[in-house]
Design an enzyme around this catalytic site. Structure first.
Site, PDB file in Angstrom:
ATOM      1  N   ARG A 155       2.506   5.999  -3.278  1.00 50.25           N
ATOM      2  CA  ARG A 155       3.932   6.719  -3.741  1.00 50.25           C
ATOM      3  C   ARG A 155       4.142   6.581  -5.098  1.00 50.25           C
ATOM      4  O   ARG A 155       4.698   7.490  -5.923  1.00 50.25           O
ATOM      5  CB  ARG A 155       5.178   6.380  -2.901  1.00 50.25           C
ATOM      6  CG  ARG A 155       4.958   6.974  -1.292  1.00 50.25           C
ATOM      7  CD  ARG A 155       6.046   6.167  -0.591  1.00 50.25           C
ATOM      8  NE  ARG A 155       5.860   6.631   0.829  1.00 50.25           N
ATOM      9  CZ  ARG A 155       5.266   6.452   1.826  1.00 50.25           C
ATOM     10  NH1 ARG A 155       3.904   5.507   1.600  1.00 50.25           N
ATOM     11  NH2 ARG A 155       5.473   7.003   3.109  1.00 50.25           N
ATOM     12  N   ASP A 195       1.738  -1.053  11.631  1.00 50.27           N
ATOM     13  CA  ASP A 195       0.204  -1.620  11.575  1.00 50.27           C
ATOM     14  C   ASP A 195       0.050  -3.022  11.794  1.00 50.27           C
ATOM     15  O   ASP A 195      -1.155  -3.524  11.565  1.00 50.27           O
ATOM     16  CB  ASP A 195       0.135  -1.459   9.912  1.00 50.27           C
ATOM     17  CG  ASP A 195       0.070   0.021   9.669  1.00 50.27           C
ATOM     18  OD1 ASP A 195      -0.239   0.773  10.399  1.00 50.27           O
ATOM     19  OD2 ASP A 195       0.429   0.290   8.290  1.00 50.27           O
ATOM     20  N   GLY A 239      -5.467   7.798   5.613  1.00 48.61           N
ATOM     21  CA  GLY A 239      -4.508   8.834   6.108  1.00 48.61           C
ATOM     22  C   GLY A 239      -3.178   8.935   5.104  1.00 48.61           C
ATOM     23  O   GLY A 239      -2.831  10.073   4.992  1.00 48.61           O
ATOM     24  N   SER A 258       6.547   9.164  12.240  1.00 49.06           N
ATOM     25  CA  SER A 258       5.684   9.391  11.362  1.00 49.06           C
ATOM     26  C   SER A 258       6.236   9.273  10.039  1.00 49.06           C
ATOM     27  O   SER A 258       6.699  10.270   9.671  1.00 49.06           O
ATOM     28  CB  SER A 258       4.546  10.072  11.459  1.00 49.06           C
ATOM     29  OG  SER A 258       3.620  10.304  10.636  1.00 49.06           O
ATOM     30  N   ARG A 290      -9.370  11.820  12.245  1.00 53.35           N
ATOM     31  CA  ARG A 290      -8.050  11.700  12.553  1.00 53.35           C
ATOM     32  C   ARG A 290      -7.313  12.965  12.411  1.00 53.35           C
ATOM     33  O   ARG A 290      -7.511  13.954  11.780  1.00 53.35           O
ATOM     34  CB  ARG A 290      -7.461  10.524  11.526  1.00 53.35           C
ATOM     35  CG  ARG A 290      -7.927   9.347  11.744  1.00 53.35           C
ATOM     36  CD  ARG A 290      -7.311   8.179  10.804  1.00 53.35           C
ATOM     37  NE  ARG A 290      -5.871   7.811  11.010  1.00 53.35           N
ATOM     38  CZ  ARG A 290      -5.256   7.243  10.029  1.00 53.35           C
ATOM     39  NH1 ARG A 290      -5.920   6.722   9.152  1.00 53.35           N
ATOM     40  NH2 ARG A 290      -4.019   7.010  10.468  1.00 53.35           N
ATOM     41  N   LYS A 332       0.792  -1.078  -0.079  1.00 51.78           N
ATOM     42  CA  LYS A 332       0.058  -0.089  -0.031  1.00 51.78           C
ATOM     43  C   LYS A 332       0.858   1.243  -0.103  1.00 51.78           C
ATOM     44  O   LYS A 332       0.635   2.075  -0.725  1.00 51.78           O
ATOM     45  CB  LYS A 332      -0.974   0.010   1.101  1.00 51.78           C
ATOM     46  CG  LYS A 332      -1.839   1.041   1.313  1.00 51.78           C
ATOM     47  CD  LYS A 332      -3.119   0.886   2.096  1.00 51.78           C
ATOM     48  CE  LYS A 332      -3.006   0.617   3.575  1.00 51.78           C
ATOM     49  NZ  LYS A 332      -2.743   1.873   4.316  1.00 51.78           N
ATOM     50  N   SER A 333       1.868   1.178   0.860  1.00 50.12           N
ATOM     51  CA  SER A 333       2.750   2.568   0.966  1.00 50.12           C
ATOM     52  C   SER A 333       3.326   2.894  -0.287  1.00 50.12           C
ATOM     53  O   SER A 333       3.516   3.921  -0.970  1.00 50.12           O
ATOM     54  CB  SER A 333       3.784   2.136   1.964  1.00 50.12           C
ATOM     55  OG  SER A 333       3.124   2.231   3.256  1.00 50.12           O
ATOM     56  N   ARG A 347      -7.845  -3.536   9.383  1.00 46.64           N
ATOM     57  CA  ARG A 347      -7.047  -4.308  10.007  1.00 46.64           C
ATOM     58  C   ARG A 347      -7.604  -4.885  11.085  1.00 46.64           C
ATOM     59  O   ARG A 347      -7.254  -6.036  11.662  1.00 46.64           O
ATOM     60  CB  ARG A 347      -5.522  -3.619  10.275  1.00 46.64           C
ATOM     61  CG  ARG A 347      -4.823  -2.820   9.085  1.00 46.64           C
ATOM     62  CD  ARG A 347      -3.389  -2.865   9.446  1.00 46.64           C
ATOM     63  NE  ARG A 347      -2.891  -2.090   8.304  1.00 46.64           N
ATOM     64  CZ  ARG A 347      -2.576  -2.404   7.262  1.00 46.64           C
ATOM     65  NH1 ARG A 347      -2.823  -3.834   6.612  1.00 46.64           N
ATOM     66  NH2 ARG A 347      -1.969  -1.732   6.027  1.00 46.64           N
TER      67      ARG A 347
HETATM   68  C1  S3P Z   1       2.200   4.791   6.301  1.00 42.74           C
HETATM   69  C2  S3P Z   1       2.828   5.118   7.415  1.00 42.74           C
HETATM   70  C3  S3P Z   1       2.356   4.626   8.640  1.00 42.74           C
HETATM   71  C4  S3P Z   1       1.286   3.557   8.525  1.00 42.74           C
HETATM   72  C5  S3P Z   1       0.218   3.595   7.421  1.00 42.74           C
HETATM   73  C6  S3P Z   1       1.070   3.960   6.074  1.00 42.74           C
HETATM   74  C7  S3P Z   1       3.042   5.244   4.897  1.00 42.74           C
HETATM   75  O1  S3P Z   1       1.663   5.623   9.311  1.00 42.74           O
HETATM   76  O2  S3P Z   1       0.592   3.386   9.921  1.00 42.74           O
HETATM   77  O3  S3P Z   1      -0.473   2.550   7.151  1.00 42.74           O
HETATM   78  O4  S3P Z   1       2.767   4.707   3.714  1.00 42.74           O
HETATM   79  O5  S3P Z   1       3.800   6.197   5.014  1.00 42.74           O
HETATM   80  P1  S3P Z   1       2.341   6.902  10.365  1.00 42.74           P
HETATM   81  O6  S3P Z   1       3.590   7.305   9.442  1.00 42.74           O
HETATM   82  O7  S3P Z   1       1.385   7.742  10.602  1.00 42.74           O
HETATM   83  O8  S3P Z   1       2.882   5.980  11.614  1.00 42.74           O
END
Ligand code: S3P
Length: 445
Positions: free
Chosen positions: A34, A328, A102, A175, A130, A29-30, A402
């Site tokens: 990106r 996560d 988020g 974060s 949030r 996902k991350s 989750r």
């Molecule tokens: C993520 C960072 C994490 C993670 C989220 C994905 C990202 O959050 O919990 O599922 O892709 O940068 P935080 O950076 O707020 O901890």
């Protein structure tokens, strides 16, 4: 399509025989978010294979299209993104709806905050609760104006300054989203942005910046903090991105295989970046029979196949320093801990309170509903495992994918079935979860 909280789809998991076979999980996902963002900023056409096609990521694709990127998918499932160049996004004519995500909202705020036009952000009930101050505060220092509800929650509109001012920023919490927001803003404005990261978090933004041809300075100071320096308005060049399997999604079949006797699973092509592998480290310490096979490099990331067989687990203490590399995965680790002998102590969990739900409270409530002894602290959780009589409860998912997948996993190993009040939310990160798990032998229905 946005998740409709008024139409919950409950689902139950029943004690299952061993899970067997070879499988893949959807793309990370991350990296998927990106890849779309960097593709939208780069000159040329970026080609993305293995993109996670979940609601969260599709919302980021729609946002990049609203900024003027040309995005389409071919018949073989490859995504193509034609970018506009750094600092050259166009003002969106629609409100950007990030649904449950988020990551999408916070990273794209970095882009929008560096452009001298207005962008309006909204999200679902979970995302609207949030905290956004963590990204809006550094953006305000750059000159971005924020118009919205008090408490810096969505919906809100931001308007970038002309010209925006680059900043030096020390990230106050662990974060990657805040780090990435500041770096993406810095990339889109003239001047040098400096970012100080006291605690190392996932580094996909840094890797992708370099992968798309940007120069990013990186050093460690005497205090052990990482200092990143980025010159703005560097031109990015389109790339071919191959998205590896998401270790945070693989976490569910991994734990399911450990706790259901007779399991033997091979999960192929999983991202093994060491800012993401805290769960695997922890499960191995707990006695989990997990091995990494065919470890290799793919597109600048370490990947490999994860082999997992059912195991007798024992409780451990998970140190706070490990939290960023498995942030996560605590909900599903709590499930593994429910089947481990003795106590599992998880520390440094304050960030869990501001995820898609208050995950510490949601996990504790789910454990309570299923008779698992535990202690919830402000920033820790202790789970006492090994009881034969767990399960039988219904778990409130609070729009948190989750939580849904974790407690369905609990039900696969528990004596009595476990019900989650909503399985539809799983589509935010892991479309096909139910079919994939059922195909391996999980009894869901
Ligand atoms: C993520 C960072 C994490 C993670 C989220 C994905 C990202 O959050 O919990 O599922 O892709 O940068 P935080 O950076 O707020 O901890």
């Amino acid at each position: 399509m946005a998740h409709d909280a008024t139409q919950l789809s409950p689902l139950s998991a029943h004690k299952s025989q061993g899970l067997k076979g070879r499988m893949r999980v959807p793309g990370d996902k991350s990296i998927s978010h990106r890849a779309l963002i960097f593709g939208g900023l780069a000159r040329g056409i970026t080609k993305i294979s293995g993109l996670l096609e979940s609601e969260d990521v599709i919302n980021t694709a729609k946002a990049m299209a609203a900024f003027g990127a040309q995005i389409h998918k071919d018949n073989d499932g490859i995504w193509f993104v034609e970018g506009l160049g750094t600092g050259s996004l166009l003002e969106p004519s629609t409100v950007l709806d990030f649904g449950n995500s988020g990551t999408g909202a916070r990273l794209v705020m970095g882009l929008a905050g560096a452009h001298a036009f207005s962008t309006t952000f909204m999200g679902d009930g979970s995302l609207s609760g949030r905290p956004m101050a963590r990204v809006l505060n550094p953006l305000r220092e750059m000159g971005t104006q924020v118009l919205g509800r008090s408490g810096d929650r969505l919906p809100l509109t931001i308007h970038g300054a002309d010209p925006a001012t680059p900043i030096t920023y020390r990230v106050p919490m662990a974060s990657a989203q805040v780090k990435s927001c500041v770096l993406l803003a810095g990339l889109n404005m003239a001047g040098t942005t400096t970012l100080i990261e006291p605690v190392k978090t996932r580094d996909h933004t840094e890797r992708m910046l370099r992968g798309f041809g940007a120069e990013l300075g990186e050093e460690i100071n005497e205090a052990g903090e990482t200092i990143l320096t980025l010159q703005g308005l560097q031109e990015l060049t389109a790339q071919d991105v191959i998205v590896p399997g998401d270790p945070s999604s693989a976490a569910f079949p991994i734990v399911a295989a450990l706790i259901t006797p007779g399991s033997d699973l091979l999960i192929e092509d999983i991202l093994l970046n060491d800012t993401r592998t805290g769960l695997i480290t922890t499960l191995i310490e707990m006695g989990g029979d997990i091995t990494i096979e065919n470890e290799r490099n793919s597109g600048g990331e370490r990947i490999g196949n994860v082999r997992v067989r059912s195991s007798r687990l024992k409780g451990v203490t998970v140190p706070a320093e490990r939290a960023p590399s498995m942030i996560d995965e605590y909900p599903v680790l709590s499930v593994a801990a429910s089947f481990a002998s003795g106590e599992t102590r998880m520390e440094g969990l304050e960030e869990l309170r501001v995820k898609e739900s208050d995950r510490l409270a949601a996990v504790a409530a789910g454990l309570a509903a299923n008779g698992v002894p535990h202690e919830e602290g402000n920033d820790y959780l202790i789970v006492t495992g090994g009881s034969n009589h767990i399960g039988g409860g219904t778990v409130a998912t609070h729009l948190d994918h989750r939580i849904a997948m974790s407690f369905l996993t609990l039900g696969l190993g528990a004596e009595k079935p476990v019900t989650v009040d909503d399985a539809a939310i799983i589509n935010t990160s892991f479309p096909g979860f139910v079919d994939l798990m059922s195909g391996l032998g999980a009894n869901l229905g």
